[in-house]
Design an enzyme around this catalytic site. Sequence first.
Site, PDB file in Angstrom:
ATOM      1  N   ASP A 105      -1.738  -0.639  -2.038  1.00  0.00           N
ATOM      2  CA  ASP A 105      -2.704  -0.635  -3.132  1.00  0.00           C
ATOM      3  C   ASP A 105      -4.024  -1.308  -2.762  1.00  0.00           C
ATOM      4  O   ASP A 105      -4.060  -2.518  -2.558  1.00  0.00           O
ATOM      5  CB  ASP A 105      -2.043  -1.353  -4.324  1.00  0.00           C
ATOM      6  CG  ASP A 105      -2.925  -1.453  -5.543  1.00  0.00           C
ATOM      7  OD1 ASP A 105      -3.881  -0.672  -5.656  1.00  0.00           O
ATOM      8  OD2 ASP A 105      -2.637  -2.324  -6.389  1.00  0.00           O
ATOM      9  N   ASP A 286      -9.490   3.246  -5.419  1.00  0.00           N
ATOM     10  CA  ASP A 286      -8.209   2.597  -5.640  1.00  0.00           C
ATOM     11  C   ASP A 286      -7.020   3.507  -5.367  1.00  0.00           C
ATOM     12  O   ASP A 286      -6.743   4.433  -6.123  1.00  0.00           O
ATOM     13  CB  ASP A 286      -8.180   2.109  -7.090  1.00  0.00           C
ATOM     14  CG  ASP A 286      -6.969   1.257  -7.398  1.00  0.00           C
ATOM     15  OD1 ASP A 286      -6.130   1.067  -6.505  1.00  0.00           O
ATOM     16  OD2 ASP A 286      -6.867   0.781  -8.535  1.00  0.00           O
TER      17      ASP A 286
END
Length: 417
Positions: A105, A286
């Site tokens: 992430d 992201d």
Amino acid sequence: MLRIQTSLSTWSQERSMKWLVLLGLVAFSECIVKIPLTKVNIMQETLGEKGLLNNFLKERAYRLSKISTRNSNITSVPLRNFLDLMYIGNITIGSPPQQFRVVFDTGSSDLWVPSIFCSSPVCYTHTTFKYLESSTYRHTNKPFDITYGSGRVKGYLAYDTIRIGHLVSNGQPFGLSLEEYGFDGLPFDGVLGLNYPNMSIIRAIPIFDNLKNQGAISEPVFAFYLSKCRMNSSVLMLGGVDKAYYKGQLNWVPLSRVGDWRVNMNRISMKGKLIGCSGGCEALVDTGTSLIQGPTRMVTNIQRLIGAMPQGFQHYVSCFTINTLPSIIFTINGIDYPVPPQAYILKDSQGHCFSTFKGGTEIFKHAETWILGDAFLRLYFSVYDRGNDRIGLAPATLTTFFPKASTPGEGVKSYLP
């Protein structure tokens, strides 16, 4: 940051709103690790089967002459497809190594997995860390508490040996959860954050920084290739990039705020008309978010323009309209990045088509903010250069629905609400 329809990253305190869904450059290093990431079979399917460069950047740019080859060390990670939205890879913790499935992430900085003493029901369905079986484990009494848009994790900080492919981070701080809320039914055990150290909620050095400090990688860069294919074709690269995964040249974009994977975006347009980011805005890149998020008012307008109707938590469109809808163009650092309807419209497990646009980013009060998640990153190979505080983007290879190249828009009219 993670968001299950929602994201799992933590944007420090302002990031607790994300929708989790989950998650090279030039081979600047002889040590390039590629972790193939595949998509996890939808739960219903599984059951069914069983029954950009600025001048100043050019001066500091790495040379692209060193490109990794297919003979480079590659670690393959078999994965299942979860709702066609999440990318998961394997790591190991401890000595001997215990394997865990994690979301890689870029929206968060912390690494955590469940402890064997986790008391939450969700932990019984995930792999838990058995610290007594690890000879390199070090305990602390330092607690942590992370709130995500999709849930919450509480536990304590620990240290151990962690491996990503053949890379080894010794004495790596990470979190062991004792309580987890909101992660039921998800196919990953934990989260591995790849954001800057200042974004760490548990105030620990991120694993990527440790790998660099310990000499495991020679340059602080990594890259993602996220494929739509079901085979093991998606890849995370650490320390370099394989040019085979993108077309043309990388367009380098300087970060708008050093310490976060955030860039300035010029505008968002459709059919030559402005539909968002008027006068400029910020975009978070992201891998821990599956969708494309923006301010609710502007996203609502986009849903109207593409004919998406609200139903429950989603906005649905007729699947017959996918080939007739226009591309939506995100202009970043003067370069247009078209996202065609085949990318911003997905099918759910019932075969119904829904929009990947989602509202909610008005909580970022300092500026209009958009989050470019996996729906965008499947189209564009992305490189994260910590050494020069920039992101590189280029059209990904083997993308079946990639639109024709677009030149920067001129005379864009307003189509804002």
